[in-house]
Design an enzyme around this catalytic site. Structure first.
Site, PDB file in Angstrom:
ATOM      1  N   ARG A  68       0.833  -1.208   0.000  1.00 47.68           N
ATOM      2  CA  ARG A  68       0.000   0.000   0.000  1.00 47.68           C
ATOM      3  C   ARG A  68       0.864   1.253   0.000  1.00 47.68           C
ATOM      4  O   ARG A  68       0.474   2.309  -0.477  1.00 47.68           O
ATOM      5  CB  ARG A  68      -0.967   0.024   1.192  1.00 47.68           C
ATOM      6  N   TYR A 121     -16.868  15.462 -14.836  1.00 45.78           N
ATOM      7  CA  TYR A 121     -17.229  14.035 -14.821  1.00 45.78           C
ATOM      8  C   TYR A 121     -18.247  13.805 -13.693  1.00 45.78           C
ATOM      9  O   TYR A 121     -18.120  14.360 -12.604  1.00 45.78           O
ATOM     10  CB  TYR A 121     -15.951  13.241 -14.589  1.00 45.78           C
ATOM     11  N   ASP A 193      -8.196  17.893 -14.609  1.00 41.06           N
ATOM     12  CA  ASP A 193      -8.444  16.486 -14.954  1.00 41.06           C
ATOM     13  C   ASP A 193      -8.305  16.394 -16.468  1.00 41.06           C
ATOM     14  O   ASP A 193      -9.133  16.896 -17.225  1.00 41.06           O
ATOM     15  CB  ASP A 193      -9.848  16.075 -14.497  1.00 41.06           C
ATOM     16  N   LYS A 218      -8.848   4.952 -18.818  1.00 35.38           N
ATOM     17  CA  LYS A 218      -9.347   5.306 -20.149  1.00 35.38           C
ATOM     18  C   LYS A 218      -8.230   5.173 -21.194  1.00 35.38           C
ATOM     19  O   LYS A 218      -7.706   4.095 -21.355  1.00 35.38           O
ATOM     20  CB  LYS A 218      -9.950   6.709 -20.103  1.00 35.38           C
TER      21      LYS A 218
HETATM   22  C1  LIG Z   1     -13.627   8.060 -16.029  1.00 37.51           C
HETATM   23  C2  LIG Z   1     -13.256   9.403 -15.556  1.00 37.51           C
HETATM   24  C3  LIG Z   1     -12.909   9.636 -14.211  1.00 37.51           C
HETATM   25  C4  LIG Z   1     -12.947   8.535 -13.183  1.00 37.51           C
HETATM   26  O1  LIG Z   1     -12.039   7.531 -13.473  1.00 37.51           O
HETATM   27  P1  LIG Z   1     -12.208   6.027 -12.916  1.00 37.51           P
HETATM   28  O2  LIG Z   1     -10.936   5.390 -13.318  1.00 37.51           O
HETATM   29  O3  LIG Z   1     -13.427   5.463 -13.567  1.00 37.51           O
HETATM   30  O4  LIG Z   1     -12.391   6.138 -11.440  1.00 37.51           O
HETATM   31  C5  LIG Z   1     -12.560  10.920 -13.839  1.00 37.51           C
HETATM   32  N1  LIG Z   1     -12.563  11.934 -14.727  1.00 37.51           N
HETATM   33  C6  LIG Z   1     -12.887  11.749 -16.005  1.00 37.51           C
HETATM   34  C7  LIG Z   1     -12.852  12.910 -16.930  1.00 37.51           C
HETATM   35  C8  LIG Z   1     -13.252  10.492 -16.474  1.00 37.51           C
HETATM   36  O5  LIG Z   1     -13.576  10.315 -17.757  1.00 37.51           O
END
Ligand SMILES: *Cc1c(COP(=O)(O)O)cnc(C)c1O
Length: 408
Positions: A68, A121, A193, A218
């Site tokens: 961790r 998001y 982000d 993603k």
């Molecule tokens: C999918 C996504 C998240 C969250 O990511 P996870 O890996 O699903 O927790 C945050 N911000 C954006 C813009 C996203 O597309």
């Protein structure tokens, strides 16, 4: 029936052989190096002595103690993403949302105000509206395409502004330069982000951001088989603070996911560029089809933020596009059914093209009116382009749109 012989000699204790099995063995030597990264799933690391542990904890020796707190697969993946982002000391987290949470909880406390973009998001929005206020952190939202709206929403206690450069699913482009200037002038942290734009298009730290966030799940990992996030901070003190928070709050990732993501990341640039070419081509193709009301693609001249997209993200338009067809739910159902070779799945960044329908997925919690206000109707679809052959992809969409027109 039980075996009568084993009934005569019951095993009550481990044998010496069983015990030997538990002992650590030296890893086989190899003078040649493996080309693929090894995976190290061990949760704990055995040390030589208390002195050796002291040396590790005091930074005189490099070593791991407990997964961790850190492990080689997370560090290798983080270093690779650092390289793409021009960052140092980035932290890999157990999900994209863990990275968003870490940025907000690590940098802010009770009494602080956090200003978010109004099309974040979905889960980031919920974090802002439902969880942070519970902890005494004030939050509000404003339109990041308009830096005057952001300026007007800042408060004396604003500690951090969180934006996404490309909004979901309407693909509007934030005024990153304007917001970065505001934040810099007032000593406010700017967190970006960057999941939708990826470091291939934009490196937020080079545009005045203090923190950059990714859902590695993603495009970066790219195969829809690992859930991970990434957070990097410009300031070394904040970076150290965030690392402690990540470990204490348990936001850190599993070795296996990191190992998978690293493998996916090796082809990120290739996948990205091919998907982007497909997205640009599909946007133009859709715009020419009868039954398509509008196409949203930052690379097209008819996009409302086209000029800003070109300066910020470069000459191309990214891997995401959205479009709207006439007709209601029946037309939408007909479209996804006819596009049977395109995964209808609420995700993005997979190696294959995926299609999502915000009204029934990411934006279903909004009222009909709230969705209409941001232009999301039953006929609104978002496409995350993949690496398929372009002609094949265009034909899939031609057929799907014709089926929707016939049904609607
Ligand atoms: C999918 C996504 C998240 C969250 O990511 P996870 O890996 O699903 O927790 C945050 N911000 C954006 C813009 C996203 O597309």
């Amino acid at each position: 029936m039980s075996d009568p012989k084993s009934a005569e000699t019951p095993r009550t204790a481990p044998t010496p052989d069983d015990t030997a099995l538990l002992r650590g063995l030296p890893w086989p030597d190899s003078t040649s190096r493996p080309l693929g990264s090894p995976i190290q799933p061990s949760v704990v690391y055995a040390s030589d002595s208390p002195d050796a542990l002291d040396a590790q904890y005091e930074g005189r020796a490099q070593g791991y103690t407990y997964a961790r707190e850190g492990h080689p697969n997370a560090d290798t993946l983080a270093a690779r993403i650092d390289g793409l982002e021009g960052a140092e000391g980035g932290i890999v987290t157990g999900s994209g949302m863990a990275a968003v949470t870490l940025a907000l909880l690590g940098a802010c406390g009770a009494g602080d105000h956090v200003l978010g973009g109004d099309q974040l998001y979905g889960r980031s929005l919920r974090l802002m509206t439902e969880e942070l206020p519970r902890l005494g952190i004030e939050t509000s939202l404003a339109d990041p395409t308009d830096s005057a709206a952001i300026a007007a929403a800042l408060r004396p206690n604003t500690r951090l502004v969180l934006i996404e450069t490309v909004s979901n699913p309407t693909l509007r482009i934030a005024d990153l330069a304007g917001i970065a200037a505001l934040c810099r002038a007032r000593g406010i942290l700017l967190a970006v982000d960057s999941t939708f734009s990826t470091p291939r298009a934009l490196r937020p730290l080079e545009h005045g951001a203090d923190l950059v966030i990714h859902s590695v799940t993603k495009l970066l990992a790219g195969h829809s088989d690992a859930t991970l996030g990434y957070l990097a901070a410009r300031d070394p003190d904040l970076r150290a603070r965030l690392r402690v928070c990540a470990v204490t709050m348990g936001l850190t990732p599993s070795p296996f996911d990191c190992w998978l993501a690293e493998r996916g990341l090796l082809s990120f640039a290739l996948r990205h560029d091919r998907a982007e070419a497909n997205a640009a081509r599909l946007a133009d193709h859709l715009a020419g089809l009868p039954g398509v009301r509008r196409v949203i693609y930052p690379g097209r001249a008819d996009h409302p933020d086209h000029a800003r997209a070109q300066t910020l993200l470069g000459p191309r338009g990214g891997t995401m596009l959205s479009f709207e067809i006439a007709g209601g739910r029946a037309a939408a159902n007909a479209l996804t059914r006819a596009a049977s070779q395109i995964a209808f799945a609420p995700t993005l960044g997979d190696i294959g093209t995926t299609l999502s329908h915000p009204a029934s997925s990411s934006h279903r919690a909004l009222s009909h009116e709230a969705r209409a206000a941001i232009g999301i109707s039953e006929g609104f679809f978002r496409v995350s382009a993949g690496v398929e052959e372009g002609d094949w992809l265009a034909a899939q969409f031609t057929a799907a749109i014709a089926a929707a027109a016939a049904a609607g």
